[in-house]
Design an enzyme around this catalytic site. Structure first.
Site, PDB file in Angstrom:
ATOM      1  N   ALA A 106     -26.999  27.437 -22.251  1.00 55.90           N
ATOM      2  CA  ALA A 106     -26.518  27.175 -20.893  1.00 55.90           C
ATOM      3  C   ALA A 106     -25.451  26.091 -20.953  1.00 55.90           C
ATOM      4  O   ALA A 106     -25.470  25.235 -21.837  1.00 55.90           O
ATOM      5  CB  ALA A 106     -27.678  26.732 -20.012  1.00 55.90           C
TER       6      ALA A 106
ATOM      7  N   GLU B 296     -33.724  22.439 -25.800  1.00 59.06           N
ATOM      8  CA  GLU B 296     -33.731  21.830 -24.463  1.00 59.06           C
ATOM      9  C   GLU B 296     -34.394  20.461 -24.433  1.00 59.06           C
ATOM     10  O   GLU B 296     -33.960  19.563 -23.713  1.00 59.06           O
ATOM     11  CB  GLU B 296     -34.400  22.763 -23.447  1.00 59.06           C
ATOM     12  CG  GLU B 296     -33.532  23.935 -23.006  1.00 59.06           C
ATOM     13  CD  GLU B 296     -33.577  25.124 -23.936  1.00 59.06           C
ATOM     14  OE1 GLU B 296     -34.157  25.005 -25.049  1.00 59.06           O
ATOM     15  OE2 GLU B 296     -33.018  26.174 -23.573  1.00 59.06           O
TER      16      GLU B 296
HETATM   17  N1  COA Z   1     -22.656  23.695 -23.056  1.00 58.89           N
HETATM   18  C1  COA Z   1     -21.416  23.220 -22.864  1.00 58.89           C
HETATM   19  N2  COA Z   1     -20.549  22.983 -23.861  1.00 58.89           N
HETATM   20  C2  COA Z   1     -20.980  23.239 -25.100  1.00 58.89           C
HETATM   21  C3  COA Z   1     -22.268  23.721 -25.374  1.00 58.89           C
HETATM   22  C4  COA Z   1     -23.121  23.966 -24.271  1.00 58.89           C
HETATM   23  N3  COA Z   1     -24.348  24.463 -24.422  1.00 58.89           N
HETATM   24  N4  COA Z   1     -22.415  23.865 -26.717  1.00 58.89           N
HETATM   25  C5  COA Z   1     -21.255  23.470 -27.256  1.00 58.89           C
HETATM   26  N5  COA Z   1     -20.396  23.105 -26.301  1.00 58.89           N
HETATM   27  C6  COA Z   1     -19.015  22.625 -26.460  1.00 58.89           C
HETATM   28  C7  COA Z   1     -18.980  21.199 -26.991  1.00 58.89           C
HETATM   29  O1  COA Z   1     -19.118  20.277 -25.933  1.00 58.89           O
HETATM   30  C8  COA Z   1     -17.614  21.162 -27.613  1.00 58.89           C
HETATM   31  O2  COA Z   1     -16.651  21.026 -26.591  1.00 58.89           O
HETATM   32  P1  COA Z   1     -15.290  20.184 -26.864  1.00 58.89           P
HETATM   33  O3  COA Z   1     -14.593  20.943 -27.957  1.00 58.89           O
HETATM   34  O4  COA Z   1     -14.594  20.250 -25.536  1.00 58.89           O
HETATM   35  O5  COA Z   1     -15.743  18.812 -27.281  1.00 58.89           O
HETATM   36  C9  COA Z   1     -17.460  22.559 -28.197  1.00 58.89           C
HETATM   37  O6  COA Z   1     -18.374  23.397 -27.474  1.00 58.89           O
HETATM   38  C10 COA Z   1     -17.780  22.642 -29.654  1.00 58.89           C
HETATM   39  O7  COA Z   1     -19.038  22.029 -29.876  1.00 58.89           O
HETATM   40  P2  COA Z   1     -19.293  20.939 -31.027  1.00 58.89           P
HETATM   41  O8  COA Z   1     -20.598  20.279 -30.706  1.00 58.89           O
HETATM   42  O9  COA Z   1     -18.099  20.099 -31.211  1.00 58.89           O
HETATM   43  O10 COA Z   1     -19.442  21.942 -32.274  1.00 58.89           O
HETATM   44  P3  COA Z   1     -20.328  21.768 -33.579  1.00 58.89           P
HETATM   45  O11 COA Z   1     -19.967  22.914 -34.460  1.00 58.89           O
HETATM   46  O12 COA Z   1     -20.264  20.372 -34.081  1.00 58.89           O
HETATM   47  O13 COA Z   1     -21.850  21.955 -33.063  1.00 58.89           O
HETATM   48  C11 COA Z   1     -23.604  23.050 -31.849  1.00 58.89           C
HETATM   49  C12 COA Z   1     -22.260  23.205 -32.584  1.00 58.89           C
HETATM   50  C13 COA Z   1     -23.937  24.417 -31.244  1.00 58.89           C
HETATM   51  C14 COA Z   1     -24.691  22.657 -32.841  1.00 58.89           C
HETATM   52  C15 COA Z   1     -23.486  21.959 -30.758  1.00 58.89           C
HETATM   53  O14 COA Z   1     -22.346  22.238 -29.974  1.00 58.89           O
HETATM   54  C16 COA Z   1     -24.656  21.868 -29.836  1.00 58.89           C
HETATM   55  O15 COA Z   1     -25.690  21.314 -30.199  1.00 58.89           O
HETATM   56  N6  COA Z   1     -24.531  22.418 -28.610  1.00 58.89           N
HETATM   57  C17 COA Z   1     -25.547  22.343 -27.613  1.00 58.89           C
HETATM   58  C18 COA Z   1     -26.640  23.351 -27.883  1.00 58.89           C
HETATM   59  C19 COA Z   1     -27.730  23.238 -26.853  1.00 58.89           C
HETATM   60  O16 COA Z   1     -28.369  22.213 -26.713  1.00 58.89           O
HETATM   61  N7  COA Z   1     -27.953  24.326 -26.099  1.00 58.89           N
HETATM   62  C20 COA Z   1     -28.981  24.399 -25.113  1.00 58.89           C
HETATM   63  C21 COA Z   1     -28.457  24.123 -23.781  1.00 58.89           C
HETATM   64  S1  COA Z   1     -29.752  24.173 -22.585  1.00 58.89           S
END
Ligand code: COA
Length: 253
Positions: A58, A126
């Protein structure tokens, strides 16, 4: 449709999630577009990510603006689409690469089969954002892997790789050509008797309504907490959240 690409071939309908952000965060508009695209239940569905991932969950940015009532509504609408995918007559196959986290994993679990690229990661993180899964993930993970493993994965917010997900029974198979394989299985379904397939799907995918209802309610409750605000703010500000782990008397007493 703004957030997805839809391709049809025979009775197979492919939905490619195509958000502007490359990890395909899911907002409500995207989730509703996915449900709308699959509305004709006679099509065999395939859902995949068109970008660098299936979906990293999300859209956390949108959580900053939610209060308990709007958060409950977010979960309610998400549950409706996930339930529809699960209950529609013809199967939906999730073809996964990159990340299937949070809502992305919940969407994949609402599908009937999951085929994954070898380098994909799965999880319900989450709790690390000060909330809980809100699209049926606690229940669907429990059904897939049993209560012990579901509790372990969701309570620690652990991330697992494709091989572990296959061993746990979350995936049907792993393939470099995950999208092609999903297409082959879709074609197989296309050739099988419609009625048998629809009945088998309904009979094997029964669910416990009561706990699904409670998940929506608790998801809404989380937005009454300072931990939720801290979790979303910390993510946006790219820092480690400082949670308050003492008992929350408003929710538990
Ligand atoms: N919602 C909004 N934006 C998100 C997102 C999410 N669930 N997951 C990733 N993004 C965005 C990041 O903010 C980042 O944006 P930016 O480039 O404007 O800074 C971009 O996507 C890339 O993410 P980044 O964290 O820099 O990539 P990474 O390869 O280092 O890590 C993940 C990848 C998936 C491990 C990490 O992005 C992450 O933990 N995301 C959240 C996952 C999560 O908690 N999901 C459950 C939501 S309820």
């Amino acid at each position: 449709m703004k957030n997805i690409i839809v391709e049809k071939e025979g009775r197979i309908l492919k939905v490619l999630i195509n958000r502007e952000k490359k990890l395909n965060p899911l907002d409500m508009e995207t989730i509703e577009e996915i449900g709308e695209a699959l509305k004709d239940e006679s099509y065999i569905g395939i859902i995949a990510g068109n970008n660098k991932a299936f979906s990293a969950g999300a859209d956390i940015n949108a959580f900053l603006g939610l209060d308990p009532a709007t958060a409950f509504d977010f979960a309610r609408r998400g549950h409706e689409v996930m339930d529809f995918i699960e209950e529609r007559q013809m199967p939906v196959i999730a073809a996964i690469h990159g990340f299937a986290l949070g809502g992305g994993f919940e969407l994949a679990m609402a599908c009937d089969l999951r085929i994954s690229h070898p380098d994909a990661y799965f999880g319900l993180p989450e709790i690390t954002l000060g909330i809980i899964p809100g699209f049926g993930g606690t229940q669907r993970l429990r059904r897939l892997v049993g209560e012990n493993k579901a509790f372990e994965l969701a309570s620690l917010g652990s991330r697992i790789d494709s091989r572990t997900a296959l061993q746990l029974g979350i995936l049907s198979e792993i393939s470099e050509k995950y999208l092609e394989r999903a297409g082959e299985i879709g074609k197989k379904y296309e050739s099988l008797p419609y009625e048998s397939l629809a009945y088998i799907k309904e009979l094997t995918r029964n669910k416990d309504q009561d706990l699904f209802g409670r998940e929506k309610e608790y998801f809404g409750n989380m937005f009454k907490t300072a931990n939720q605000k801290e979790g979303a703010s910390a993510f946006v500000e790219k820092r480690t959240p400082a949670f308050n782990s003492s008992i929350n008397k408003n929710l538990f007493e």
